[in-house]
Design a protein around this motif. Structure first.
Motif, PDB file in Angstrom:
ATOM      1  N   ALA A  60     -17.091  22.260  19.242  1.00  0.00           N
ATOM      2  CA  ALA A  60     -15.677  22.229  18.857  1.00  0.00           C
ATOM      3  C   ALA A  60     -15.234  20.777  18.625  1.00  0.00           C
ATOM      4  O   ALA A  60     -15.693  19.867  19.321  1.00  0.00           O
ATOM      5  N   VAL A  61     -14.341  20.577  17.640  1.00  0.00           N
ATOM      6  CA  VAL A  61     -13.827  19.231  17.361  1.00  0.00           C
ATOM      7  C   VAL A  61     -12.425  19.343  16.772  1.00  0.00           C
ATOM      8  O   VAL A  61     -12.127  20.265  16.005  1.00  0.00           O
ATOM      9  N   ARG A  62     -11.539  18.403  17.138  1.00  0.00           N
ATOM     10  CA  ARG A  62     -10.172  18.365  16.605  1.00  0.00           C
ATOM     11  C   ARG A  62     -10.082  17.293  15.524  1.00  0.00           C
ATOM     12  O   ARG A  62     -10.585  16.185  15.702  1.00  0.00           O
ATOM     13  N   MET A  63      -9.418  17.669  14.399  1.00  0.00           N
ATOM     14  CA  MET A  63      -9.220  16.730  13.289  1.00  0.00           C
ATOM     15  C   MET A  63      -7.746  16.756  12.875  1.00  0.00           C
ATOM     16  O   MET A  63      -7.046  17.751  13.100  1.00  0.00           O
ATOM     17  N   PHE A  64      -7.278  15.649  12.271  1.00  0.00           N
ATOM     18  CA  PHE A  64      -5.915  15.593  11.727  1.00  0.00           C
ATOM     19  C   PHE A  64      -6.005  15.439  10.211  1.00  0.00           C
ATOM     20  O   PHE A  64      -6.686  14.536   9.716  1.00  0.00           O
ATOM     21  N   TYR A 211     -14.511  25.117  28.318  1.00  0.00           N
ATOM     22  CA  TYR A 211     -13.908  25.076  26.983  1.00  0.00           C
ATOM     23  C   TYR A 211     -13.023  26.314  26.817  1.00  0.00           C
ATOM     24  O   TYR A 211     -13.478  27.431  27.074  1.00  0.00           O
ATOM     25  N   CYS A 212     -11.785  26.117  26.358  1.00  0.00           N
ATOM     26  CA  CYS A 212     -10.830  27.221  26.251  1.00  0.00           C
ATOM     27  C   CYS A 212     -10.107  27.236  24.916  1.00  0.00           C
ATOM     28  O   CYS A 212      -9.882  26.186  24.313  1.00  0.00           O
ATOM     29  N   ALA A 254      -0.300  26.360  23.822  1.00  0.00           N
ATOM     30  CA  ALA A 254      -0.663  27.571  23.081  1.00  0.00           C
ATOM     31  C   ALA A 254      -1.044  27.238  21.643  1.00  0.00           C
ATOM     32  O   ALA A 254      -0.414  26.407  20.995  1.00  0.00           O
ATOM     33  N   GLY A 255      -2.088  27.921  21.166  1.00  0.00           N
ATOM     34  CA  GLY A 255      -2.532  27.726  19.788  1.00  0.00           C
ATOM     35  C   GLY A 255      -3.668  26.738  19.648  1.00  0.00           C
ATOM     36  O   GLY A 255      -4.325  26.691  18.610  1.00  0.00           O
ATOM     37  N   GLY A 256      -3.923  25.933  20.666  1.00  0.00           N
ATOM     38  CA  GLY A 256      -4.928  24.872  20.578  1.00  0.00           C
ATOM     39  C   GLY A 256      -6.246  25.239  21.228  1.00  0.00           C
ATOM     40  O   GLY A 256      -6.402  26.274  21.866  1.00  0.00           O
ATOM     41  N   VAL A 257      -7.228  24.337  21.046  1.00  0.00           N
ATOM     42  CA  VAL A 257      -8.552  24.459  21.661  1.00  0.00           C
ATOM     43  C   VAL A 257      -8.814  23.168  22.424  1.00  0.00           C
ATOM     44  O   VAL A 257      -8.553  22.079  21.904  1.00  0.00           O
TER      45      VAL A 257
END
Length: 599
Positions: A60-64, A211-212, A254-257
């Motif tokens: 999993a990875v977060r990007m903007f 991880y959630c 809410a809505g995120g990882v």
């Protein structure tokens, strides 16, 4: 950030269609990773993944993303594996998303795992964006591939995105399509906490990292939480996201990882697919978890040194956090001592777990012959599952043995139809369906015994079709079969770790093969060692390892013949006594011999 501007999606595809390379380009185009830090297959963090060139763990990875209209979006990407043995990882990733990018190779078209993964995504009602990758190759035919996707899957490909993940062509259009077409998550930040645990791993400094995917509520450091399945209560000590390195955050909404660490003292408290809630909120509806992974292949794992048993148990517990799709229970063997009976989704899965145990935990292991789970119906009506040859009851107690069957779907160029049908019928397969996808490509499906495909079927499929064929399979139940237990005797003593179960028609051939292998691998001793393969009391194969012979006549230069005979008789008596008390040493390679298939 408002949930309206969050997008949770995964990348699904067949093996080698370019998932990890496309993930690299998305990270580059969103400036998530600087050019200095960038490398190929960045999300494949394990050395094993980079060496084999495959994805084993979903990441999993977060990007903007800043759209041309000036709006900023948060993209939560999960990169998934493509091999059939790791489809459980894909199912967990799909459950945490609202959309999926379906990557299809512009030269190869729709393959077996493409169909399997997109079927899982459609079952979860995900928004699917078709992406045709590798358009820079000379043999690329995007129009044909679009037609295949529409015919086989039923997706509208009029707005499919043409991409070259290697060169970066079309990636900006894909980012805009993700923002425009994938729906935002639906959750309430003010509602009680509800989060789905989709993965976990063990960290030697932080303990268990969970991880959630957060559906409702907010989680912050200091909160008291509870796992619903185990009813364990804990305090959160760290929260954060992956970018792709872990970055601490004050809270997750809410809505995120994201991930969190808590005061988790026992690894058994964390269950993949469990629902996370606040301790004070008693009545919260659990999130539907994952279908339990069904292990198909079983083998014994034993430490080379008996003193390493506790280390092996700890290593298996830690690894099972990161990969909940394998199981293990303690067992003991007369030949190998104490170890574990482990269940895996397939043979590649078994190899990966064994290699991770040896690399990450510095263990030396012996692996016994792999076998599938059989169903035994006893004469008294009792039915039980047999996962080890040592648990086989006597023939007089067995009414019927059933072996697992799978429905295998294979995609290939039409010129290989004959050779693949020969391969499948050799393995006791029954043809069910054949369909031409296009003028040159065909889809064939067979019902096959699982025991016939776990070892070398995939390798043979690839070699006979020059690498052009692909395969996916699903378990379809059990069917009656004549199964024999083949015992391997070394120096007239049965070695339980070398015994195996196989179909009656193959028992003699397989037993002879194993005996011939052992004869080459077991070193010579001072006495002759008989090697035998037996079904019950019937010996089906035998080889001898001749003993060393000392030249006792070396110092007899001429002289009376009776002197020489006396020395030879004395030697013979000594060898007979030695054979009675001699213990044969079996090297580790001998146990591996039964893993390797016949030529």
């Amino acid at each position: 950030m408002s949930q309206d501007f969050i997008r949770n999606f995964c990348i699904i595809a067949h093996i080698d269609h370019g998932k990890s390379t496309l993930a690299d380009r998305l990270l580059e185009c969103t400036s998530t990773v600087s050019k200095r830090e960038m490398r190929d297959q960045l999300l494949d963090s394990m050395d094993l993944e980079r060496e084999r060139g495959i994805t084993i763990k979903a990441q999993a990875v977060r990007m903007f993303y800043h759209s041309p209209s000036g709006q900023e979006y948060t993209f939560n990407l999960i990169d998934t594996p493509g091999h059939v043995d790791f489809s459980y990882e894909v199912s967990r990733s799909i459950a945490a998303c609202e959309g999926a990018i379906l990557v299809v190779d512009a030269t190869q078209g729709v393959e077996a795992q493409t169909m399997a993964n997109v079927t899982m995504a459609l079952a979860q009602n995900l928004e699917i964006i078709p992406v045709i990758n590798k358009i820079d190759l000379p043999s690329a035919d995007p129009d044909r591939v679009k037609q295949e996707i529409e015919n086989l899957i039923g997706l509208d490909c009029s707005d499919a995105i043409l991409v070259s993940a290697k060169e970066g062509t079309g990636v900006p259009d894909l980012l805009e399509a993700i923002a425009r077409r994938i729906p935002p998550p639906k959750g309430d930040e003010k509602a009680p906490l509800r989060a789905l645990i989709f993965d976990a791993r063990y960290d030697s400094y932080k303990g268990v990292v969970v991880y959630c995917r957060f559906y409702d509520g907010t989680l912050k450091v200091g909160d008291r939480i509870r796992f619903q399945s185990t009813q364990t209560s804990l305090e959160v000590i760290e929260t954060g996201v992956f970018t792709p390195k872990p970055v601490m955050q004050p809270s997750l909404t809410a809505g995120g990882v994201g991930y969190f660490c808590a005061t988790i003292k026992e690894m058994g408290h964390v269950k993949i697919g469990d629902t996370l809630v606040h301790e004070s909120k008693a009545k919260v509806d659990p999130i539907p978890g994952f279908k339990e992974a069904k292990q198909m292949v079983f083998c014994g794992l034993y430490p080379v040194e008996a003193n390493d048993f506790d280390e092996l148990r700890n290593a298996l517990e830690k690894l099972s956090l990161n990969d909940s799709s394998f199981s293990f229970v303690p067992e003991n063997s007369l030949a190998l001592g104490f170890g574990f009976r482990c269940g895996f989704l397939g043979l590649l899965h078994m190899e990966i777990v064994q290699e991770r145990l040896e690399r990450e935990f510095d263990l030396d292991l012996v692996t016994t012959s792999p076998n599938v789970v059989y169903q035994i119906q006893k004469t008294n009506g009792e039915v039980f599952e047999l996962d080890s040859p040592t648990k086989m009851p006597p023939d007089t107690q067995i009414a019927e043995i059933r072996e697992p069957f799978v429905h295998a779907s294979m995609f290939m160029p039409k010129e290989f139809i004959g050779t693949i049908m020969d391969l499948c019928t050799e393995r006791r397969g029954v043809m069910k369906h054949m369909e031409f996808i296009s003028e040159n490509r065909v889809s064939i499906s067979f019902d096959l015994p699982l025991s016939e495909i776990i070892v070398d079927f995939y390798d043979k499929l690839k070699s006979r079709t020059r690498g052009y064929a692909s395969m996916d399979y699903e378990h379809i139940g059990y069917r009656a079969a004549k199964i024999d237990k083949v015992d391997i005797l070394v120096n007239s003593e049965p070695v339980d770790a070398l015994s195996f179960l196989c179909h009656h028609d193959r028992a003699v051939q397989r037993g002879r093969f194993v005996i011939e292998k052992l004869r080459k691998l077991i070193p010579r001793h001072q006495f002759q060692i008989p090697l035998q393969a037996a079904i019950g009391a019937k010996i089906i194969a035998r080889e001898n390892i001749s003993g060393y012979r000392k030249d006792v006549l070396a110092k007899c230069y001429g002289g009376d013949i009776t002197r020489k005979r006396k020395l030879l008789e004395k030697q013979k008596e000594g060898k007979k006594r030695m054979k009675m008390v001699g213990r044969v040493e079996i090297p580790q390679e001998a146990f591996m011999a039964v893993l390797k298939p016949e030529d």
